[in-house]
Write an enzyme that holds these catalytic residues in place. Structure first.
Site, PDB file in Angstrom:
ATOM      1  N   GLU A 108      78.957   5.616  33.806  1.00 31.89           N
ATOM      2  CA  GLU A 108      77.609   6.034  33.385  1.00 31.89           C
ATOM      3  C   GLU A 108      76.986   6.838  34.522  1.00 31.89           C
ATOM      4  OE1 GLU A 108      75.119   3.361  31.203  1.00 31.89           O
ATOM      5  OE2 GLU A 108      73.286   4.420  31.817  1.00 31.89           O
ATOM      6  N   ASP A 130      68.033  14.093  33.813  1.00 35.20           N
ATOM      7  CA  ASP A 130      66.816  14.832  34.189  1.00 35.20           C
ATOM      8  C   ASP A 130      66.755  16.127  33.382  1.00 35.20           C
ATOM      9  OD1 ASP A 130      65.921  12.978  36.061  1.00 35.20           O
ATOM     10  OD2 ASP A 130      67.130  13.855  37.656  1.00 35.20           O
ATOM     11  N   THR A 153      67.302   2.833  26.581  1.00 36.08           N
ATOM     12  CA  THR A 153      67.075   2.937  28.028  1.00 36.08           C
ATOM     13  C   THR A 153      65.570   3.012  28.293  1.00 36.08           C
ATOM     14  OG1 THR A 153      67.006   5.344  28.207  1.00 36.08           O
ATOM     15  CG2 THR A 153      69.201   4.319  28.151  1.00 36.08           C
TER      16      THR A 153
HETATM   17  C1  LIG Z   1      65.553  11.044  33.416  1.00 33.58           C
HETATM   18  S1  LIG Z   1      66.357   9.764  34.293  1.00 33.58           S
HETATM   19  C2  LIG Z   1      67.118   8.785  33.014  1.00 33.58           C
HETATM   20  C3  LIG Z   1      67.646   7.500  33.527  1.00 33.58           C
HETATM   21  C4  LIG Z   1      68.378   6.617  32.497  1.00 33.58           C
HETATM   22  N1  LIG Z   1      69.602   7.233  32.046  1.00 33.58           N
HETATM   23  C5  LIG Z   1      67.484   6.289  31.333  1.00 33.58           C
HETATM   24  O1  LIG Z   1      67.728   6.840  30.231  1.00 33.58           O
HETATM   25  O2  LIG Z   1      66.533   5.514  31.514  1.00 33.58           O
HETATM   26  C6  LIG Z   1      67.745  10.589  35.011  1.00 33.58           C
HETATM   27  C7  LIG Z   1      68.325   9.853  36.195  1.00 33.58           C
HETATM   28  O3  LIG Z   1      69.470  10.535  36.681  1.00 33.58           O
HETATM   29  C8  LIG Z   1      69.515  10.393  38.080  1.00 33.58           C
HETATM   30  N2  LIG Z   1      70.337  11.487  38.612  1.00 33.58           N
HETATM   31  C9  LIG Z   1      70.007  12.789  38.641  1.00 33.58           C
HETATM   32  N3  LIG Z   1      71.009  13.528  39.159  1.00 33.58           N
HETATM   33  C10 LIG Z   1      71.992  12.646  39.470  1.00 33.58           C
HETATM   34  C11 LIG Z   1      73.279  12.798  40.044  1.00 33.58           C
HETATM   35  N4  LIG Z   1      73.743  14.009  40.401  1.00 33.58           N
HETATM   36  N5  LIG Z   1      74.032  11.696  40.228  1.00 33.58           N
HETATM   37  C12 LIG Z   1      73.561  10.469  39.867  1.00 33.58           C
HETATM   38  N6  LIG Z   1      72.347  10.262  39.315  1.00 33.58           N
HETATM   39  C13 LIG Z   1      71.578  11.341  39.118  1.00 33.58           C
HETATM   40  C14 LIG Z   1      68.062  10.450  38.513  1.00 33.58           C
HETATM   41  O4  LIG Z   1      67.847   9.830  39.777  1.00 33.58           O
HETATM   42  C15 LIG Z   1      67.363   9.723  37.381  1.00 33.58           C
HETATM   43  O5  LIG Z   1      67.159   8.356  37.661  1.00 33.58           O
END
Ligand SMILES: C[S@@+](CC[C@H](N)C(=O)[O-])C[C@H]1O[C@@H](n2cnc3c(N)ncnc32)[C@H](O)[C@@H]1O
Length: 199
Positions: free
Chosen positions: A30, A104, A178
């Site tokens: 994930e 994001d 989520t």
């Molecule tokens: C908009 S949030 C959604 C989080 C979760 N999937 C949810 O639906 O609640 C996107 C997440 O991806 C993480 N993220 C962004 N780029 C990433 C990367 N290159 N590797 C790992 N995590 C990343 C961010 O820190 C953020 O917490």
């Protein structure tokens, strides 16, 4: 995070199923798990799957660790750096499932190149997925839904498993909501694309 953090070298990641305390027969990934609700729920529901989960946001990692501890899960390991670096270290054809849920969105046009779904990253993901492996992508941002679908469908080995014209509007039966999803921050109802990697 001594027992939960994945090692950062390719030698240790050569046999990833052995990195889990639990005996597992499938490897799932994930990417960007946020607070980790989906990771811990899937891990509990699928004890046969070893889930590698990646997040860079420290509060989210702490929350997920606390849930893993409370739920006594031994089939999750975390990667607290960029998911793309983890994917680069993985051996060919090792993953059974991949989840990229509400990444994001970078809605502004000039920021869209920061989105994690890019042709090069997708090609690298297909390297580490087994033939027949599934990838689930979800978003509630229309421009990302459109752009990501175009990128996925341009990859020759990726097949979109849309059974009916609009089944991608309905959360899959094995989906766990989520935290980000519940905030309804996007400009459309969530879409869930399910893909399969062909030989
Ligand atoms: C908009 S949030 C959604 C989080 C979760 N999937 C949810 O639906 O609640 C996107 C997440 O991806 C993480 N993220 C962004 N780029 C990433 C990367 N290159 N590797 C790992 N995590 C990343 C961010 O820190 C953020 O917490």
């Amino acid at each position: 995070m001594p027992r939960l953090r994945l090692p950062g070298d390719s030698a240790a990641l050569e046999t990833p199923l052995e990195l889990f305390d639990a005996r597992v027969s499938q490897l799932w990934l994930e990417i960007g798990f946020g607070g980790g609700e989906h990771v811990s729920s899937q891990a509990k529901a699928n004890p046969d799957a070893g889930i590698m989960a990646s997040e860079v946001f420290i509060e989210g990692i702490a929350k997920c660790l606390s849930d893993i501890d409370d739920m006594k899960l031994s089939n999750v390991r975390l990667w607290d750096e960029d998911a793309r670096e983890l994917v680069d270290l993985l051996p060919d054809a090792c993953l059974d499932r991949v989840f990229i849920l509400f990444p994001d969105p970078w809605p502004k046009k000039r920021h869209q190149k920061r989105r994690i779904i890019q042709p090069d990253f997708l090609r690298e993901l297909t390297r580490v997925m087994k033939p027949g492996a599934r990838l689930r992508f979800a978003t509630d941002v229309r421009s990302y839904a459109d752009e990501a679908l175009t990128i996925f469908l341009a990859e020759p080995r990726i097949e979109w498993l849309a059974r009916t014209a609009d089944d991608w509007r309905t959360p899959p039966s094995d989906h766990f909501r989520t935290r980000y999803e519940t905030k309804n921050l996007g400009d459309i109802e969530p879409v869930f694309y399910e893909f399969q990697l062909n030989d």
